[in-house]
Design a protein around this motif. Structure first.
Motif, short mmCIF file in Angstrom:
data_model
loop_
_atom_site.label_atom_id
_atom_site.label_comp_id
_atom_site.label_asym_id
_atom_site.label_seq_id
_atom_site.Cartn_x
_atom_site.Cartn_y
_atom_site.Cartn_z
N ASN A 188 -34.16 -18.18 37.12
CA ASN A 188 -35.58 -17.97 37.36
C ASN A 188 -35.91 -16.48 37.32
OD1 ASN A 188 -38.26 -19.07 38.16
ND2 ASN A 188 -37.90 -17.85 39.99
N HIS A 189 -34.99 -15.67 37.83
CA HIS A 189 -35.16 -14.20 37.81
C HIS A 189 -35.27 -13.71 36.36
CE1 HIS A 189 -34.64 -10.10 39.36
NE2 HIS A 189 -33.81 -9.90 38.34
N ARG A 230 -38.65 -14.83 34.92
CA ARG A 230 -39.83 -14.18 35.49
C ARG A 230 -39.88 -12.68 35.24
NH1 ARG A 230 -43.34 -18.30 36.36
NH2 ARG A 230 -42.32 -20.02 37.46
N ASN A 277 -37.04 -10.44 34.89
CA ASN A 277 -35.78 -9.71 35.06
C ASN A 277 -36.00 -8.32 35.66
OD1 ASN A 277 -33.08 -9.06 34.98
ND2 ASN A 277 -32.97 -8.83 32.75
N LEU A 332 -31.14 -10.61 44.48
CA LEU A 332 -31.91 -11.73 43.95
C LEU A 332 -32.61 -12.53 45.04
CD1 LEU A 332 -29.48 -13.08 41.19
CD2 LEU A 332 -31.38 -11.47 40.94
N SER A 354 -34.52 -6.80 37.97
CA SER A 354 -33.30 -6.05 38.28
C SER A 354 -32.67 -5.40 37.06
CB SER A 354 -32.27 -6.98 38.93
OG SER A 354 -31.78 -7.92 38.00
#
Length: 564
Positions: free
Chosen positions: A146-147, A150, A152, A238, A154
């Motif tokens: 999901n990260h 949406r 990224n 995360l 990071s």
């Protein structure tokens, strides 16, 4: 002799509050799951802190055949045997994975009159701990994807992602998969795969933590990959670690059961023996060490693997110091180490292997000598347990006893499967004597400050008898990355075949003149070790041509059949 499940069903279990009370655990710390198992509150550890510390005994083995040599049965039989000497024994073992239960093994909680009961309960689901590990692990995988979907934030490099998904089954079709196929709303396509739950770092974390805050901190340190600058990206970054810990809030509590002779048994956690550190939980040991005169626990596979990790990973985490180590040996395994026979899981032993031949036992004894030395390298007194099988001859058992005597190790023949605790009484006496020795004092194999590659080299040379280590260029870069990112002080966990001291399962005995190939390096920052993959290792097993799943069923009375 009755079957394992017939023996299990013939036992009339005692009420668990009585079992707990004998172990000094107040019944108010029990959280019952039905009539045969209970969770033990973590408060029990602090309440027991003023009680005397029992002796700490680890059960390991020579390099096993694919059939296994009976470490779990020996652990249970030895725990039962202390009662026959007027002592209080407690055992701590891993929870069986349902992958092997439905695969070749068909069950993994002892056998004969040395088993944890009820057999069905311990082998199937228990209190759902493995499912909680599966859920927590896969929650992190979902948050990770999901990260990426949406935006990224990071800067996670998709090519660096090391976090796969897990499932507690043997399923070779899931080893390599592509996820995210479909439209834009279905995620970002990428290659990944599944491991078996027992190989999950979350399982290793659960087994090595000593409290709920420690569990939460370790989960946060899990590294899922690196950003484009090469820096680690963690579960904490995360924002997944807190929810993962919530899913594991009950799983951290050890499961209390009993053996066929009503010895208290902690059944908790199940990290893989050839991938992770292969030992049951630190939490269970911290409670069990003050619940009896002797706490007997088991380390996966041979002393070069499970016991080495017990000493250098688990004892580092727990702070507990072992008093003795049992090395299980069998006639059939030492005959196999002569190189004259081939043993295949699921098939009968070769007919010629069943003939009396103590000379072939002695030909394979180099492996036993090496494993005795591996225990002694840590300053721990070894005791050889000659696990008796009906097909053995007395002359062959005497050959093993002779080798143990030549190595200066205590030894005893044990008949715990057929006779229960009384059949292991001689072994218990030998262990009791060994626990008074501790002449050299326990020591780790290497210092924390030693570079990672030097730690691997130390294990390879001193435990396996290798001439050195040959890392691939990829493995070298991965080791350098671990050092650069501050993980150089972690212990190492070497993932290799359990069927040989080498990385080649076809080489029995104690080979010399070889080097350990290191193919890949993976970081388990949450668990607190770096693990190195040597040779052709699978983190997701496949089913055999005749798996136990084909025999396991339920009859018209609702009784489970086919477990073995």
């Amino acid at each position: 002799m009755p079957t394992d499940i017939e023996i299990s069903r013939s036992v009339a279990p005692r009420p668990l509050p009585e079992i707990a009370a004998e172990a000094g655990i107040d019944p108010r710390h029990l959280e019952p799951y039905g009539n045969s198992v209970a969770k033990v509150s973590l408060d029990a550890a602090s309440e027991l802190a003023d009680r005397p510390r029992g002796r700490y005994v680890v059960v390991s083995a020579i390099t096993p055949t694919p059939l296994g040599e009976g470490k779990t049965t020996t652990t249970i039989g030895l725990g039962q045997a202390f009662r026959h000497l007027g002592r209080r024994g407690v055992i701590a073992i891993r929870q069986p994975s349902m992958g092997p239960t439905f695969g070749i093994k068909g069950g993994a909680a002892g056998g004969g009159y040395s088993q944890v009961v009820p057999m069905e309960t311990v082998n199937l689901h228990l209190t759902g701990d493995l499912h909680a590990v599966t859920a927590a692990h896969n929650l992190l995988a979902a948050v990770l994807d999901n990260h990426l979907h949406r935006g990224n934030a990071s800067g996670l490099d998709p090519w660096s992602i090391s976090w796969r998904r897990v499932l507690d089954v043997c399923d070779r079709n899931l080893r390599h998969v592509v996820t995210g196929l479909g439209g834009r709303d279905d995620g970002n396509p990428r290659e990944t795969g599944f491991d078996i739950t027992a190989a999950s770092e979350v399982m290793a974390v659960l087994a090595l933590c000593d409290s709920l805050p420690d569990l939460r901190a370790r989960l946060g340190r899990i590294v899922v990959g690196t950003d484009r600058g090469g820096d680690p990206v963690t579960a904490e970054q995360l924002k997944a670690a807190g929810a993962m810990c919530v899913l594991l809030r009950e799983a951290i509590k050890p499961n209390l059961m009993q053996t066929a002779e009503h010895t208290p048994a902690f059944v908790h956690c199940g990290p893989f023996g050839n991938i992770a550190h292969g030992n049951s939980s630190v939490v269970a040991d911290l409670i069990g060490i003050r619940s009896g005169d002797y706490l007997v626990t088991e380390a996966g596979f041979g002393a070069d693997m499970g016991a080495e990790r017990f000493f250098n990973i688990k004892c580092r985490a727990s702070g507990l110091v072992p008093d003795a180590a049992v090395v299980v040996a069998t006639v059939r395994a030492l005959k196999a180490h002569s190189g004259r026979y081939r043993v295949v899981a699921g098939r009968p032993l070769p007919e010629e292997m069943l003939r009396e031949n103590p000379d072939h036992v002695l030909e394979g004894a180099a492996n036993l000598r090496r494993q005795i030395a591996n225990v002694r390298a840590h300053g721990v007194p070894p005791v050889v347990a000659v696990n008796a099988f009906p097909s053995d001859f007395d002359s062959e058992r005497r050959a093993i006893m002779q080798v143990a005597a030549e190595e200066g190790a205590r030894a005893a023949v044990t008949h715990h499967v057929a006779k229960g605790g009384i059949g292991a009484a001689d072994l218990a006496g030998a262990v009791e004597d060994a626990c008074t020795e501790r002449a050299d004092g326990f020591r780790m194999l290497y210092d924390d400050d030693l570079p990672l590659l030097d730690k691997v080299d130390t294990v390879a040379r001193r435990m396996y008898g290798a001439d050195g280590v040959d890392p691939t260029p990829l493995a070298r870069r991965q080791l350098e990355s671990c050092e650069r990112n501050g993980f150089g002080r972690l212990p190492v966990c070497i993932a290799k075949t359990h069927l040989s001291l080498t990385a080649d399962p076809s080489r029995p005995g104690a080979p010399t003149g070889w080097r350990l190939p290191v193919r890949e390096v993976r970081l388990s920052a949450g668990a607190g070790f770096v693990y190195l993959i040597c040779g052709d290792m699978r983190t997701m097993p496949g089913l055999s041509s005749s798996p136990a799943v084909e025999r396991i069923d339920i009859d018209d009375d609702g009784e489970i059949v086919g477990l073995s």
